[in-house]
Design an enzyme around this catalytic site. Structure first.
Site, PDB file in Angstrom:
ATOM      1  N   ASN A  89      10.491 -18.597 -10.597  1.00 10.69           N
ATOM      2  CA  ASN A  89      11.769 -19.291 -10.345  1.00 10.69           C
ATOM      3  C   ASN A  89      12.073 -19.411  -8.859  1.00 10.69           C
ATOM      4  OD1 ASN A  89      12.280 -16.540 -10.100  1.00 10.69           O
ATOM      5  ND2 ASN A  89      14.322 -16.650 -10.973  1.00 10.69           N
TER       6      ASN A  89
ATOM      7  N   ASP B 106      11.347  -5.870 -11.726  1.00  6.30           N
ATOM      8  CA  ASP B 106      12.267  -7.019 -11.671  1.00  6.30           C
ATOM      9  C   ASP B 106      12.970  -7.043 -10.307  1.00  6.30           C
ATOM     10  OD1 ASP B 106      13.659  -9.298 -12.261  1.00  6.30           O
ATOM     11  OD2 ASP B 106      15.032  -8.370 -13.696  1.00  6.30           O
TER      12      ASP B 106
ATOM     13  N   HIS C  94      10.315 -10.799  -7.815  1.00  2.86           N
ATOM     14  CA  HIS C  94      10.722 -12.090  -7.271  1.00  2.86           C
ATOM     15  C   HIS C  94      10.502 -12.072  -5.760  1.00  2.86           C
ATOM     16  CE1 HIS C  94      12.625 -13.421 -11.064  1.00  2.86           C
ATOM     17  NE2 HIS C  94      12.866 -12.140 -11.229  1.00  2.86           N
ATOM     18  N   LEU C  95       9.491 -12.807  -5.317  1.00  3.92           N
ATOM     19  CA  LEU C  95       9.192 -12.856  -3.879  1.00  3.92           C
ATOM     20  C   LEU C  95       9.907 -14.020  -3.198  1.00  3.92           C
ATOM     21  CD1 LEU C  95       5.384 -11.926  -3.862  1.00  3.92           C
ATOM     22  CD2 LEU C  95       7.363 -10.424  -3.529  1.00  3.92           C
TER      23      LEU C  95
ATOM     24  N   HIS D 235       6.403  -7.810 -12.574  1.00  2.00           N
ATOM     25  CA  HIS D 235       7.611  -8.650 -12.533  1.00  2.00           C
ATOM     26  C   HIS D 235       8.371  -8.443 -11.237  1.00  2.00           C
ATOM     27  CE1 HIS D 235      11.197 -10.245 -15.129  1.00  2.00           C
ATOM     28  NE2 HIS D 235      11.411 -10.507 -13.856  1.00  2.00           N
TER      29      HIS D 235
ATOM     30  N   HIS E 230      11.719  -7.005 -19.085  1.00  2.00           N
ATOM     31  CA  HIS E 230      12.885  -6.115 -18.952  1.00  2.00           C
ATOM     32  C   HIS E 230      13.662  -5.840 -20.242  1.00  2.00           C
ATOM     33  CE1 HIS E 230      14.586 -10.095 -18.586  1.00  2.00           C
ATOM     34  NE2 HIS E 230      14.249 -10.237 -17.315  1.00  2.00           N
TER      35      HIS E 230
HETATM   36 ZN   LIG Z   1      14.467 -11.886 -16.139  1.00  2.00          ZN
END
Ligand SMILES: [Zn+2]
Length: 447
Positions: free
Chosen positions: A98, A320, A66-67, A64, A236
């Site tokens: 996202n 995360d 976010h790139l 998990h 998470h």
């Molecule tokens: Zn989340």
């Protein structure tokens, strides 16, 4: 420093490989980027790499992160995010959907894989959204997205709020054999909450996000997974109640897995208030870098999460990693974006649990390697012969001070700035190639 054809005999380390139930002082032979053999006193025609005093494990696997690419490159790119990953010991990262646009077409999956091929320091496995645009109203084309390379499906950042949509998503996921990953926070219960609903929220006069916003949705997802027979993965997990629900569901044989972040394991909501007594201006009276969804909870919740790791209720530690620009965070806390830049501090954060005797080192390593790989069915996280030579060498005696300005990540948003943490990632290998090494190991190698 490069080996010949990415080949090495790595000697002198304590090797921990939970996938093969190994914890011993052995050598690891890497041949042309692949694990060839693990054993004592290996004789091989490859350069020696002295890892004396280090712990060697499979490269970490993050389910998990976010790139931010495509579309949000001012926060992070695949290049900077994976550079942060390998500095943190992560050689496999699963990127959340996202982005802008949301990953809901095979073309966007292909774009991420192509950019990763060109620019990534680590292996990137993209997730796709569950619903078109993550709007929650229409399912994505799971088969086409799976074919394109999506490893799982998630509207992360948002919950799949509609229970009927979640049921359909789980039913369709059976056709592709990949999990639905849910960010469990009921938007109706969360409303505009900023921090955990509890004493700290009261004291600061901030709106709370109740534990029940998460727990009701975890319970719903467990029941729908039981009904459909599909695999749901809870992102998470942050509360004691969620751990109890997941534990009970697992005992019933429900296909439910779960991850926990380093910050939910090691921090509590009280750090949000840390800056209250400093001379910051009123708008910065709270530590906006401690604002994260789901929010940091209580010490009792953190203890329950640790117990969940130890008894197998929680399968994996996932970062995360949520990088944001300075402007995203430099505002009143209710307006600030949520998230913590985590890849470069993650190992040291959770290694604190080993130092305090709450988790054993082999258990911790399993939650960062073999277990996450099992959850998403990934080919990494193991030192089995034939596996890619993705490795991390850890210097457990080192300590270091967190300086966000020195992060490879564009996201400097961490509540740990200035903190001194134990354990350092000394070297990281991807396909047998050294992609990160701290100064005093850069001189090691062939001799
Ligand atoms: Zn989340």
């Amino acid at each position: 420093m490069t080996g010949i054809n990415n080949s090495w005999v790595i000697r002198g380390a304590r090797v921990i490989d939970p996938a093969n139930d190994l914890d011993a002082a052995v050598d690891v032979l890497v041949r042309e980027g692949t694990i060839a053999r693990v054993g004592r006193a290996l004789q091989a025609d490859a350069p020696n790499l002295d890892a004396d005093g280090l712990v060697l494990t499979p490269g970490f696997v993050d389910l998990h992160c976010h790139l931010r690419e495509p579309g949000l490159e001012y926060k992070e790119t695949i290049a900077t995010g994976t550079q942060a990953a390998v500095r943190g010991g992560f050689t496999t990262v699963c990127s959340m959907a996202n982005t802008d646009p949301v990953v809901d077409t095979p073309a966007t999956v292909a774009l991420i894989l192509a950019r990763a091929q060109a620019a990534a320091a680590a292996r990137v496995f993209p997730l796709a959204a569950v619903t078109q645009g993550s709007w929650g109203t229409q399912l994505v084309e799971m088969a086409a997205l799976s074919e394109a390379g999506a490893v799982a499906f998630s509207d992360d950042g948002l919950a799949v709020a509609d229970a009927r949509m979640m049921r359909h998503a789980l039913e369709y996921s059976l056709l592709v054999g990949k999990p639905i990953v849910d960010h469990c926070e009921d938007p109706e219960l969360v409303q505009d909450g900023v921090v955990h609903e509890g004493l700290t929220a009261l004291r600061l006069g901030l709106r709370g996000r109740p534990a029940e916003a998460e727990e009701t949705m975890v319970a719903r997802d467990a029941l729908l997974a039981r009904r459909t027979g599909a695999h749901v993965h809870i992102a998470h997990v942050s509360t004691q109640g969620s751990v109890d629900i997941i534990r009970a569901a697992k005992r019933q044989g429900v296909r439910i897995t779960a991850e926990v972040t380093p910050h939910h394991l090691t921090l509590t909501d009280e750090i949000v208030a840390r800056k209250l007594n400093e001379n910051a201006d009123a708008a910065l009276a709270y530590d906006v870098n401690a604002k994260v969804n789901p929010p940091l909870r209580t010490a009792a919740d953190a203890e329950a999460l640790i117990a969940g790791l130890n008894d197998g209720t929680i399968d994996a530690i996932a970062t995360d990693h949520a990088p944001h620009s300075e402007n995203d965070k430099l505002c009143e806390i209710s307006q600030a974006e949520s998230g913590i830049s985590c890849l470069e501090t993650a190992f040291s954060q959770v290694y604190q649990l080993v130092r305090s005797g709450k988790v054993t080192l082999p258990t911790l390593v399993s939650k960062l390697t073999s277990e996450p790989s099992r959850v998403f069915g990934l080919p990494t996280g193991t030192l089995s012969p034939g596996a890619p030579a993705d490795l991390v060498a850890l210097d457990l005696d080192a300590t270091w001070t967190v300086d966000p300005d020195a992060f490879a990540s564009k996201g400097k948003n961490t509540p740990l700035a200035g903190a001194t943490l134990p354990g350092k990632v000394a070297m990281t290998f991807v396909d047998g190639k050294i992609v990160h090494a701290v100064d005093r190991f850069q001189q090691r190698g062939a001799r």
